[in-house]
Design a protein around this motif. Sequence first.
Motif, mmCIF file in Angstrom:
data_model
loop_
_atom_site.group_PDB
_atom_site.id
_atom_site.type_symbol
_atom_site.label_atom_id
_atom_site.label_comp_id
_atom_site.label_asym_id
_atom_site.label_seq_id
_atom_site.Cartn_x
_atom_site.Cartn_y
_atom_site.Cartn_z
ATOM 1 N N UNK A 62 10.049 -31.396 10.041
ATOM 2 C CA UNK A 62 8.901 -30.650 9.501
ATOM 3 C C UNK A 62 7.729 -30.755 10.494
ATOM 4 N N UNK A 63 7.749 -29.933 11.527
ATOM 5 C CA UNK A 63 6.662 -29.973 12.516
ATOM 6 C C UNK A 63 5.324 -29.572 11.891
ATOM 7 N N UNK A 64 4.252 -30.006 12.509
ATOM 8 C CA UNK A 64 2.925 -29.679 12.025
ATOM 9 C C UNK A 64 2.634 -28.180 12.179
ATOM 10 N N UNK A 65 1.797 -27.693 11.300
ATOM 11 C CA UNK A 65 1.406 -26.282 11.366
ATOM 12 C C UNK A 65 0.760 -25.955 12.708
ATOM 13 N N UNK A 66 -0.092 -26.838 13.216
ATOM 14 C CA UNK A 66 -0.768 -26.575 14.479
ATOM 15 C C UNK A 66 0.233 -26.466 15.621
ATOM 16 N N UNK A 67 1.317 -27.218 15.535
ATOM 17 C CA UNK A 67 2.356 -27.140 16.560
ATOM 18 C C UNK A 67 3.027 -25.781 16.536
ATOM 19 N N UNK A 68 3.364 -25.305 15.340
ATOM 20 C CA UNK A 68 4.025 -24.002 15.219
ATOM 21 C C UNK A 68 3.103 -22.881 15.689
ATOM 22 N N UNK A 69 1.827 -22.987 15.370
ATOM 23 C CA UNK A 69 0.877 -21.969 15.819
ATOM 24 C C UNK A 69 0.725 -22.004 17.338
ATOM 25 N N UNK A 70 0.735 -23.209 17.915
ATOM 26 C CA UNK A 70 0.606 -23.344 19.359
ATOM 27 C C UNK A 70 1.813 -22.751 20.075
ATOM 28 N N UNK A 71 2.997 -22.972 19.523
ATOM 29 C CA UNK A 71 4.208 -22.400 20.115
ATOM 30 C C UNK A 71 4.161 -20.878 20.033
ATOM 31 N N UNK A 72 3.748 -20.359 18.880
ATOM 32 C CA UNK A 72 3.676 -18.909 18.705
ATOM 33 C C UNK A 72 2.686 -18.297 19.693
ATOM 34 N N UNK A 73 1.536 -18.952 19.857
ATOM 35 C CA UNK A 73 0.545 -18.492 20.823
ATOM 36 C C UNK A 73 1.117 -18.520 22.231
ATOM 37 N N UNK A 102 7.646 -15.992 9.606
ATOM 38 C CA UNK A 102 7.776 -15.735 11.034
ATOM 39 C C UNK A 102 9.059 -16.309 11.594
ATOM 40 N N UNK A 103 9.427 -15.851 12.788
ATOM 41 C CA UNK A 103 10.697 -16.245 13.389
ATOM 42 C C UNK A 103 10.850 -17.764 13.505
ATOM 43 N N UNK A 104 9.794 -18.443 13.934
ATOM 44 C CA UNK A 104 9.864 -19.900 14.089
ATOM 45 C C UNK A 104 10.040 -20.582 12.730
ATOM 46 N N UNK A 105 9.292 -20.120 11.733
ATOM 47 C CA UNK A 105 9.368 -20.725 10.400
ATOM 48 C C UNK A 105 10.747 -20.547 9.786
ATOM 49 N N UNK A 106 11.304 -19.342 9.927
ATOM 50 C CA UNK A 106 12.617 -19.099 9.319
ATOM 51 C C UNK A 106 13.708 -19.931 9.990
ATOM 52 N N UNK A 107 13.622 -20.075 11.308
ATOM 53 C CA UNK A 107 14.619 -20.895 12.003
ATOM 54 C C UNK A 107 14.489 -22.356 11.584
#
Length: 212
Positions: A62-73, A102-107
Amino acid sequence: MRSDAAMESSSARDLIKGILEAKPGGSTVLQEYDETGTLSDSRRRQMVNVLTAHMVESEGRVPQRVTKENYALGIVTLFPSSGDPFSSKGYEHFYDGQSGSGFLAWRLKTIQRKTKFIFKEPKTQTAVGGDPEQQRDLPQIDDQLDERHCEEAISLMNHTNDKRVIFQKMKETFEYRQCLIHNPDRSHTVLSVFPRLLDTKGLVHSSKCSSK
């Protein structure tokens, strides 16, 4: 001096590039973009798989939300053509912190389940206006997507105006859409899930036109 936003984008881009260069399969993603200026669906899925695997390695299931947003950016900064110019941040189709989609969240959700999701598509449905016990076969359509990939296709359709892509993804999500239509509890959501039915000429009436 560079703005904070520019520095953040640059840092995120370098992070994504470094991961792809270091991980198996990542170099083919970079190579395709260098050669074509875009990413095919298969390469985009490969990239998402590589990046989410690295996220899980670094932060757990369960990665942090900020991590997922940073990857998406980082993704849309490294691959500009993959961004969405019509969304507020340009990367919500990869990760939207508000909805958790989003793609990252679904994976990541797939990884968290630890088992491959099998889309259970009923092959028969109750005939409209007929006996509740009466069954009819749904048409069999080739190249149908499973639920996770349907979610990705729906997101892609909602973030593009390319009619070729919209028509292709509508075809690939036919059975998913039929499930919604024939589910009494979810049939009312069809147009909200597939809003391109309302604004893309030819989708609703294409079958009538082809029969003339």
